[in-house]
Design an enzyme around this catalytic site. Structure first.
Site, PDB file in Angstrom:
ATOM      1  N   GLY A  79       0.609  -1.037  -0.373  1.00  0.00           N
ATOM      2  CA  GLY A  79      -0.080   0.297  -0.148  1.00  0.00           C
ATOM      3  C   GLY A  79       0.800   1.036   0.044  1.00  0.00           C
ATOM      4  O   GLY A  79       2.188   1.096   0.374  1.00  0.00           O
TER       5      GLY A  79
ATOM      6  N   GLN B 139       2.664  10.501   0.584  1.00  0.00           N
ATOM      7  CA  GLN B 139       3.905   9.145   1.447  1.00  0.00           C
ATOM      8  C   GLN B 139       5.209   9.549   0.270  1.00  0.00           C
ATOM      9  O   GLN B 139       6.552   9.560   0.492  1.00  0.00           O
ATOM     10  CB  GLN B 139       4.103   7.937   1.022  1.00  0.00           C
TER      11      GLN B 139
ATOM     12  N   CYS C  94       5.875   0.245   7.436  1.00  0.00           N
ATOM     13  CA  CYS C  94       5.651   1.092   6.895  1.00  0.00           C
ATOM     14  C   CYS C  94       6.927   1.581   5.802  1.00  0.00           C
ATOM     15  O   CYS C  94       7.703   1.756   6.667  1.00  0.00           O
ATOM     16  CB  CYS C  94       4.668   2.473   7.539  1.00  0.00           C
ATOM     17  N   LEU C  95       6.551   1.473   5.094  1.00  0.00           N
ATOM     18  CA  LEU C  95       7.678   2.345   3.686  1.00  0.00           C
ATOM     19  C   LEU C  95       8.612   3.579   4.466  1.00  0.00           C
ATOM     20  O   LEU C  95       9.055   3.279   3.781  1.00  0.00           O
ATOM     21  CB  LEU C  95       6.971   2.347   1.964  1.00  0.00           C
TER      22      LEU C  95
ATOM     23  N   HIS D 229      -4.662   1.746   7.684  1.00  0.00           N
ATOM     24  CA  HIS D 229      -3.276   1.924   7.282  1.00  0.00           C
ATOM     25  C   HIS D 229      -3.141   3.308   6.591  1.00  0.00           C
ATOM     26  O   HIS D 229      -2.535   4.218   6.881  1.00  0.00           O
ATOM     27  CB  HIS D 229      -2.377   1.231   6.858  1.00  0.00           C
ATOM     28  N   GLU D 230      -3.818   3.125   5.518  1.00  0.00           N
ATOM     29  CA  GLU D 230      -3.658   4.050   4.254  1.00  0.00           C
ATOM     30  C   GLU D 230      -3.955   5.131   5.158  1.00  0.00           C
ATOM     31  O   GLU D 230      -3.893   6.270   4.665  1.00  0.00           O
ATOM     32  CB  GLU D 230      -3.730   3.434   2.617  1.00  0.00           C
TER      33      GLU D 230
ATOM     34  N   HIS E 237      -2.962   7.493   7.219  1.00  0.00           N
ATOM     35  CA  HIS E 237      -1.506   8.051   6.580  1.00  0.00           C
ATOM     36  C   HIS E 237      -2.489   9.482   5.873  1.00  0.00           C
ATOM     37  O   HIS E 237      -1.851  10.634   5.461  1.00  0.00           O
ATOM     38  CB  HIS E 237      -1.048   8.248   4.894  1.00  0.00           C
TER      39      HIS E 237
END
Ligand SMILES: [Zn+2]
Length: 169
Positions: free
Chosen positions: A45, A50, A92-93, A134-135, A138
């Site tokens: 994702g 991000q 998380c990236l 999660h997304e 963000h």
């Protein structure tokens, strides 16, 4: 085009994103870049903040591009329903190298627009419900670290600060 992924500590990551109003070529390009960047990372994702774009757009694919039907593009997503609770390890990236057990809803129903502006309602459970939360977090400027209890969060943040001081973040 691949875009650099911003990391914990960079400002765009910690503030709410804006609603998408225009469905134009620029948005299309952003979405293509997000998909490419997510697959290359690789991640399941990615949210626009991000890559430093403060818009309410996220992409999710639990299967890394193996099946085109698994790719979800969600614009201006919002929860219609959330229920239950699951506890799983999450990363998380934007927080590379760290994972933690995060409480998330076990089921979720989300309403979002696709890249053509069409509204869709998507039901999810398990990992997909976790990815939704999660997304969408963000898009509110929230990272999984913000969902942790104080001690665990402080520990990870201290380690990140150390990496930042060493120029390794
Ligand atoms: Zn993330």
């Amino acid at each position: 085009m691949l875009r650099p992924i911003v990391r914990f500590g960079q400002p765009g990551l910690h503030q709410p994103a804006e609603t998408v109003i225009r469905f134009d070529a620029e948005l299309d390009r952003l979405i293509d870049d997000m998909i490419e960047t997510m697959y290359a990372a690789p991640g399941i994702g990615l949210a626009a903040p991000q890559i430093g774009v403060p818009l309410r757009v996220c992409v999710i694919d639990l299967n890394g591009g193996k099946n085109p039907a698994d790719l979800l593009v969600m614009i201006n997503p919002e929860f219609l329903q959330r229920e239950g609770m699951q506890l799983e390890d999450e990363g998380c990236l934007s927080v590379p190298g760290f994972t933690a057990t995060v409480p998330r809803p076990s089921k979720a129903v989300v309403r979002a627009m696709d890249r053509t502006g069409q509204t869709r309602v998507i039901e999810a459970s398990g990992l997909l419900a976790r990815a939704f939360q999660h997304e969408i977090d963000h898009l509110e400027g929230r990272l999984f670290l913000d969902r942790l209890r104080g001690l665990k969060r402080d520990l990870i943040q201290r380690r990140i600060k150390k990496l930042q001081r060493a120029g390794k973040w």
